[in-house]
Design a protein around this motif. Structure first.
Motif, PDB file in Angstrom:
ATOM      1  N   GLU A  23       4.208  -0.466   1.575  1.00 42.76           N
ATOM      2  CA  GLU A  23       3.326  -0.086   2.686  1.00 42.76           C
ATOM      3  C   GLU A  23       1.933  -0.688   2.510  1.00 42.76           C
ATOM      4  O   GLU A  23       1.312  -1.140   3.479  1.00 42.76           O
ATOM      5  CB  GLU A  23       3.222   1.436   2.787  1.00 42.76           C
ATOM      6  N   LEU A  24       1.429  -0.705   1.281  1.00 39.90           N
ATOM      7  CA  LEU A  24       0.106  -1.283   1.030  1.00 39.90           C
ATOM      8  C   LEU A  24       0.109  -2.788   1.283  1.00 39.90           C
ATOM      9  O   LEU A  24      -0.857  -3.344   1.811  1.00 39.90           O
ATOM     10  CB  LEU A  24      -0.337  -0.994  -0.408  1.00 39.90           C
ATOM     11  N   LEU A  25       1.205  -3.449   0.934  1.00 38.18           N
ATOM     12  CA  LEU A  25       1.291  -4.892   1.152  1.00 38.18           C
ATOM     13  C   LEU A  25       1.432  -5.238   2.633  1.00 38.18           C
ATOM     14  O   LEU A  25       0.985  -6.313   3.061  1.00 38.18           O
ATOM     15  CB  LEU A  25       2.481  -5.471   0.381  1.00 38.18           C
ATOM     16  N   ASN A  26       2.014  -4.341   3.416  1.00 43.49           N
ATOM     17  CA  ASN A  26       2.278  -4.624   4.826  1.00 43.49           C
ATOM     18  C   ASN A  26       1.108  -4.311   5.748  1.00 43.49           C
ATOM     19  O   ASN A  26       1.111  -4.716   6.914  1.00 43.49           O
ATOM     20  CB  ASN A  26       3.517  -3.854   5.296  1.00 43.49           C
ATOM     21  N   GLN A  27       0.104  -3.559   5.248  1.00 37.49           N
ATOM     22  CA  GLN A  27      -1.040  -3.262   6.115  1.00 37.49           C
ATOM     23  C   GLN A  27      -1.987  -4.464   6.123  1.00 37.49           C
ATOM     24  O   GLN A  27      -1.930  -5.330   5.245  1.00 37.49           O
ATOM     25  CB  GLN A  27      -1.734  -1.965   5.671  1.00 37.49           C
ATOM     26  N   ASN A  28      -2.849  -4.524   7.117  1.00 41.22           N
ATOM     27  CA  ASN A  28      -3.675  -5.712   7.349  1.00 41.22           C
ATOM     28  C   ASN A  28      -5.131  -5.565   6.936  1.00 41.22           C
ATOM     29  O   ASN A  28      -5.878  -6.542   6.968  1.00 41.22           O
ATOM     30  CB  ASN A  28      -3.628  -6.084   8.844  1.00 41.22           C
ATOM     31  N   GLU A  29      -5.544  -4.364   6.553  1.00 37.98           N
ATOM     32  CA  GLU A  29      -6.968  -4.147   6.292  1.00 37.98           C
ATOM     33  C   GLU A  29      -7.417  -4.762   4.964  1.00 37.98           C
ATOM     34  O   GLU A  29      -8.455  -5.439   4.886  1.00 37.98           O
ATOM     35  CB  GLU A  29      -7.266  -2.642   6.298  1.00 37.98           C
ATOM     36  N   ILE A  30      -6.665  -4.502   3.898  1.00 34.69           N
ATOM     37  CA  ILE A  30      -6.993  -5.008   2.566  1.00 34.69           C
ATOM     38  C   ILE A  30      -5.794  -5.789   2.047  1.00 34.69           C
ATOM     39  O   ILE A  30      -4.668  -5.287   2.054  1.00 34.69           O
ATOM     40  CB  ILE A  30      -7.334  -3.855   1.593  1.00 34.69           C
ATOM     41  N   SER A  31      -6.042  -6.994   1.586  1.00 30.54           N
ATOM     42  CA  SER A  31      -4.951  -7.824   1.067  1.00 30.54           C
ATOM     43  C   SER A  31      -4.650  -7.445  -0.384  1.00 30.54           C
ATOM     44  O   SER A  31      -5.558  -7.379  -1.221  1.00 30.54           O
ATOM     45  CB  SER A  31      -5.347  -9.301   1.149  1.00 30.54           C
ATOM     46  N   PHE A  32      -3.378  -7.165  -0.673  1.00 34.77           N
ATOM     47  CA  PHE A  32      -2.937  -6.819  -2.017  1.00 34.77           C
ATOM     48  C   PHE A  32      -1.819  -7.744  -2.469  1.00 34.77           C
ATOM     49  O   PHE A  32      -1.043  -8.250  -1.655  1.00 34.77           O
ATOM     50  CB  PHE A  32      -2.385  -5.383  -2.061  1.00 34.77           C
ATOM     51  N   ARG A  33      -1.729  -7.937  -3.783  1.00 37.07           N
ATOM     52  CA  ARG A  33      -0.546  -8.504  -4.417  1.00 37.07           C
ATOM     53  C   ARG A  33       0.140  -7.379  -5.176  1.00 37.07           C
ATOM     54  O   ARG A  33      -0.513  -6.445  -5.646  1.00 37.07           O
ATOM     55  CB  ARG A  33      -0.918  -9.629  -5.380  1.00 37.07           C
ATOM     56  N   HIS A  34       1.441  -7.470  -5.315  1.00 37.58           N
ATOM     57  CA  HIS A  34       2.233  -6.448  -5.995  1.00 37.58           C
ATOM     58  C   HIS A  34       2.694  -6.986  -7.337  1.00 37.58           C
ATOM     59  O   HIS A  34       3.293  -8.061  -7.398  1.00 37.58           O
ATOM     60  CB  HIS A  34       3.441  -6.077  -5.128  1.00 37.58           C
ATOM     61  N   LEU A  35       2.388  -6.260  -8.417  1.00 40.48           N
ATOM     62  CA  LEU A  35       2.862  -6.658  -9.741  1.00 40.48           C
ATOM     63  C   LEU A  35       3.685  -5.519 -10.318  1.00 40.48           C
ATOM     64  O   LEU A  35       3.161  -4.466 -10.693  1.00 40.48           O
ATOM     65  CB  LEU A  35       1.680  -6.994 -10.660  1.00 40.48           C
ATOM     66  N   SER A  36       5.001  -5.741 -10.355  1.00 36.26           N
ATOM     67  CA  SER A  36       5.945  -4.744 -10.856  1.00 36.26           C
ATOM     68  C   SER A  36       6.405  -5.134 -12.253  1.00 36.26           C
ATOM     69  O   SER A  36       6.706  -6.303 -12.511  1.00 36.26           O
ATOM     70  CB  SER A  36       7.147  -4.660  -9.908  1.00 36.26           C
ATOM     71  N   ILE A  37       6.464  -4.147 -13.149  1.00 35.79           N
ATOM     72  CA  ILE A  37       6.939  -4.424 -14.505  1.00 35.79           C
ATOM     73  C   ILE A  37       8.391  -4.903 -14.484  1.00 35.79           C
ATOM     74  O   ILE A  37       8.783  -5.760 -15.265  1.00 35.79           O
ATOM     75  CB  ILE A  37       6.777  -3.177 -15.413  1.00 35.79           C
TER      76      ILE A  37
END
Length: 200
Positions: A23-37
């Motif tokens: 959900e955080l990656l799909n929103q447009n306000e703040i750009s995030f990268r996802h780092l999963s162990i």
């Protein structure tokens, strides 16, 4: 350069971390990268980990191999957190999706990230719900979440705590974004770090 925000999700397997990350990656306000162990280990080091597991299963001296594997895993976890730190240094906002089931490794994490803007998020639900979710999944060992439960949730300092049994993933993501918008201090990591070094 402004440091990237680290949204650090703390929860057991099946607690809902990856759904919140999506959900955080799909929103447009703040750009995030996802780092999963999981992705980090199995994407970059899949063949190496398979080799380690094979050596463990074939070794006549299990204790020595187990110690060697732990040393290797500790190094890989340190590399994972060092990568998170590097991304933040480069101004990249990152969502960290991992399981904190080892005290020494988490202390390593604190040491590496203590001077970064870390929003520490508790992702929780009941044991009964974890068991239900595991039964619905095909990619998790039964009982894994319950085995992790006590040590993962030993950490009781959070900037924000989210119960995924009562909140949908998009609601959790919105609460995280609201916290970021508020410009409140991210203080949980600092409190945990003081506790880990014995400062009252």
């Amino acid at each position: 350069m402004k440091q990237g925000i680290i949204v650090f999700l703390n929860g057991t397997s099946s607690s809902g971390k990856t759904s919140i990350s999506t959900e955080l990656l799909n929103q447009n306000e703040i750009s995030f990268r996802h780092l999963s162990i999981d992705d980090f280990f199995h994407g970059l080091f899949h063949d190496y980990i398979d080799f380690i597991n094979t050596k463990c299963s074939k070794s006549a001296d299990g204790e020595d191999v187990e110690v060697s594997v732990q040393i290797i895993l500790d190094s890989l976890v340190t590399l994972f957190y060092s990568t998170v730190k590097f991304m933040s240094e480069k101004g990249i906002n990152v969502v960290v999706d991992t399981v904190n089931d080892n005290e020494e490794r988490f202390n390593t994490c604190l040491g590496l990230l203590i001077d970064r803007p870390v929003l520490f998020v508790g992702v929780t639900c009941s044991k009964e719900e974890l068991i239900r979710r595991e039964k619905l999944r095909e990619d998790r060992q039964s009982g894994l979440a319950i085995a992790q439960y006590d040590i993962v949730y030993r950490l009781n300092e959070y900037d924000i705590e989210l119960n995924t049994e009562t909140l949908r993933p998009n609601e959790c993501a919105n609460l995280i974004l609201n916290f970021i918008r508020s410009n409140r201090e991210y203080s949980a990591f600092k409190k945990l770090n003081k506790r880990s070094v014995g400062v009252s």
